[in-house]
Design an enzyme around this catalytic site. Structure first.
Site, PDB file in Angstrom:
ATOM      1  N   ASP A 156      -5.002  -3.982  -9.142  1.00  0.00           N
ATOM      2  CA  ASP A 156      -3.733  -4.314  -8.529  1.00  0.00           C
ATOM      3  C   ASP A 156      -3.903  -5.586  -8.479  1.00  0.00           C
ATOM      4  O   ASP A 156      -4.749  -6.322  -7.646  1.00  0.00           O
ATOM      5  CB  ASP A 156      -3.561  -3.531  -6.992  1.00  0.00           C
ATOM      6  CG  ASP A 156      -2.377  -3.767  -6.270  1.00  0.00           C
ATOM      7  OD1 ASP A 156      -1.762  -4.717  -6.716  1.00  0.00           O
ATOM      8  OD2 ASP A 156      -2.025  -3.151  -5.170  1.00  0.00           O
ATOM      9  N   HIS A 157      -2.722  -6.352  -9.073  1.00  0.00           N
ATOM     10  CA  HIS A 157      -2.841  -7.783  -9.195  1.00  0.00           C
ATOM     11  C   HIS A 157      -2.346  -8.511  -7.925  1.00  0.00           C
ATOM     12  O   HIS A 157      -2.641  -9.681  -7.711  1.00  0.00           O
ATOM     13  CB  HIS A 157      -1.747  -8.225 -10.168  1.00  0.00           C
ATOM     14  CG  HIS A 157      -2.535  -8.988 -11.231  1.00  0.00           C
ATOM     15  ND1 HIS A 157      -3.140 -10.293 -10.894  1.00  0.00           N
ATOM     16  CD2 HIS A 157      -2.316  -9.147 -12.624  1.00  0.00           C
ATOM     17  CE1 HIS A 157      -3.588 -10.816 -12.096  1.00  0.00           C
ATOM     18  NE2 HIS A 157      -3.076 -10.277 -13.187  1.00  0.00           N
ATOM     19  N   ARG A 158      -1.808  -7.700  -6.952  1.00  0.00           N
ATOM     20  CA  ARG A 158      -1.663  -8.366  -5.493  1.00  0.00           C
ATOM     21  C   ARG A 158      -2.850  -8.736  -4.749  1.00  0.00           C
ATOM     22  O   ARG A 158      -3.054  -9.556  -3.994  1.00  0.00           O
ATOM     23  CB  ARG A 158      -0.716  -7.375  -4.918  1.00  0.00           C
ATOM     24  CG  ARG A 158       0.510  -7.040  -5.278  1.00  0.00           C
ATOM     25  CD  ARG A 158       1.301  -5.996  -4.515  1.00  0.00           C
ATOM     26  NE  ARG A 158       0.709  -4.626  -4.591  1.00  0.00           N
ATOM     27  CZ  ARG A 158       0.800  -3.648  -3.968  1.00  0.00           C
ATOM     28  NH1 ARG A 158       2.188  -3.724  -3.281  1.00  0.00           N
ATOM     29  NH2 ARG A 158       0.231  -2.503  -4.043  1.00  0.00           N
ATOM     30  N   CYS A 211      -6.092  -9.552  -6.208  1.00  0.00           N
ATOM     31  CA  CYS A 211      -6.990 -10.466  -7.012  1.00  0.00           C
ATOM     32  C   CYS A 211      -6.372 -10.965  -8.097  1.00  0.00           C
ATOM     33  O   CYS A 211      -5.399 -10.330  -8.632  1.00  0.00           O
ATOM     34  CB  CYS A 211      -8.261  -9.850  -7.126  1.00  0.00           C
ATOM     35  SG  CYS A 211      -8.440  -8.533  -8.318  1.00  0.00           S
TER      36      CYS A 211
END
Length: 508
Positions: free
Chosen positions: A478-480, A482
């Protein structure tokens, strides 16, 4: 043993984890049986697992309010228990003068489809004439007539009890029910709605449930039969002369006294598709399949995921596994247990990935424990059992939990609690013989590691090209929670541990 002093209706209880309905798999008791408090009376299947349900009353079973295959919503009547020795017929209707009885009579008069006790609605016409079935487009339905799947579910020539057959227009056979025939027995409102949405007359559906109750599968078969008829009637490229002769009753213009010819064709093989395994069908999303669809759709809709991957040399990891098997065969440590050990160590180093996003509060929730989920293939489909507090377990402990949970999953005995609460998932899809994937994150987690098959490939080792055991690791995150640097650092650490398992000894 505490017995009930009056009739008690036990409703489908809340099975936890947000589950709202369950399908009846198997009744453990029958009407007239004597049961005790907390005795298992039925096995149901939820979207997550098969669950055995105990009854909180003791006494005599008066009624079972759903047949195997029926789907009940939480709170609907499941079983009725009365005092020991109560005649079983007494449980078929609520007591006179009671509020439940008044509601029952009101629903009966209204013809409501919500009546669960008694299997039907009131005011059935005394005489019911079965019409030639038509699809929603108005075309007559052509059905396959074989002993395995006769029209309407009956063998051609069979007559319902008390009914008669009459020749209809075009030689079609129609049935006229005897005076006083009952309405179709349907328990589940979902079944009624499914039939209504697809234009299915429940009078044309032959029940397969207990006490002649129409189940969801009966309606699904009627829908499939209707679709087959629509395809054959609507296909202008197929003529009667072109169809080989077996299994289809053609409805053509001919004298009523003339028998309908039997044409030689398989309705699902109009263009030779059956031989190639291609058949048009609609499969309802239900149970586990629906739960998986909803979770993965939510994951794709909410999580801005990214995937990175790397090829690794797993030769030394396999060597370590084989050494453990030889020295401690009793521990049962396999490849998945070693990969689980590596994942736990990686999450200690990169705790950002052991988290989830609370969108309501705009917060990233980082967990102080690792509940490690792992993908397991079962007859019901793919499930993800969760190893609780995996960070506290040794490699042998992880192996034991993997073995225990896998056995429960394949037997369909996992509790809903064993399938929820994960903080990270490990998926060894290499067992399917594939190399790589872009896994979908198991919502609401923040990351998932996928492992492909391990095969011999040419690899440069010590400056020499040699055959090594190579696999591909795919990591979706999940790019949110890291950036790519953190995700790449985790994946690189996992790859290093796979290629040199001795690295794990540094923190033991």
């Amino acid at each position: 043993m505490t017995t009930t002093a009056a009739r008690q209706v036990f409703r489908l209880p809340d099975l936890g984890e947000g589950l709202t309905e369950a399908e009846i798999l198997e009744w453990k008791v029958s009407v007239g049986d004597t049961v005790e408090v907390d005795q298992i009376v039925v096995e149901v299947e939820t979207a997550k697992a098969a669950v055995e349900v105990p009854v909180p009353y003791a006494g005599t079973v008066l009624a079972l309010h759903a047949a195997p295959g029926a789907v009940l919503s939480v709170g609907l009547p499941l079983i009725e228990i009365g005092p020991p020795g109560t005649p079983t017929g007494a449980g078929d209707r609520p007591e006179a003068g009671s509020g439940a009885a008044a509601q029952y009579r009101e629903e009966e008069r209204a013809g409501s489809g919500n009546v669960l006790i008694g299997y039907g609605t009131g005011h059935t016409p005394a005489t019911r004439r079965r019409r030639a079935s038509r699809s929603m487009t108005g075309r007559p339905r052509v059905e396959q007539l074989t002993p395995e799947r006769p029209r309407g579910g009956r063998l051609v020539g069979d007559r319902p009890s008390g009914g008669e057959h009459r020749a209809g227009p075009g030689g079609a056979t129609e049935e006229v029910s005897a005076v006083g025939s009952q309405a179709p027995r349907v328990i589940s409102p979902l079944v009624r709605r499914m039939a209504r949405d697809h234009g299915i007359d429940l009078a044309d559906v032959t029940p397969t449930g207990l006490h002649a109750v129409i189940l969801r599968r009966d309606v699904e078969q009627a829908i499939a039969d209707q679709d087959v008829g629509d395809r054959i009637v609507g296909d202008q490229t197929v003529s009667e002369q072109a169809i080989p002769t077996h299994g289809i009753a053609a409805r053509t213009s001919r004298p009523a006294s003339a028998p309908a010819p039997v044409l030689d064709a398989d309705p699902d093989d109009v263009q030779g598709f059956r031989a190639r395994g291609l058949v048009d069908e609609r499969v309802p999303l239900r149970g586990l399949r629906r739960a998986v669809a909803e979770k993965l759709s939510r994951s794709r809709a909410e999580i801005p995921d990214a995937t990175t991957w790397v090829d690794v040399d797993a030769t030394d990891l396999l060597t370590a596994r084989d050494a453990l098997r030889r020295s401690r065969p009793d521990l049962g440590i396999g490849l998945l247990a070693l990969l689980a050990r590596i994942c736990v160590d990686g999450l200690r180093r990169f705790p950002e990935l052991n988290s989830s996003v609370d969108t309501d509060r705009s917060e990233i929730v980082r967990y102080g424990h690792v509940n490690l989920g792992f993908a397991a293939q079962t007859e019901r489909g793919l499930v993800v059992p969760v190893i609780r507090d995996a960070h506290l377990l040794t490699t042998a402990g992880l192996a034991a939990e993997l073995t225990r949970l896998t056995a429960l999953a394949r037997a369909g005995r996992l509790s809903p609690q064993a399938l929820t609460g994960g903080t990270f998932t490990l998926n060894n899809y290499g067992v399917f013989g594939v190399d790589g994937s872009t896994p979908i994150i198991n919502h609401p987690e923040a990351a998932l590691l996928g492992v492909g098959r391990i095969i011999d490939r040419p690899w440069v080792s010590g400056g020499v090209v040699t055959a090594r055991k190579i696999t591909q690791l795919s990591f979706t995150f999940d790019h949110r929670v890291c950036d790519g640097g953190t995700a790449g650092g985790f994946l690189r650490h996992v790859a290093d541990c796979v290629e040199n398992p001795a690295i794990l000894l540094a923190d033991l």
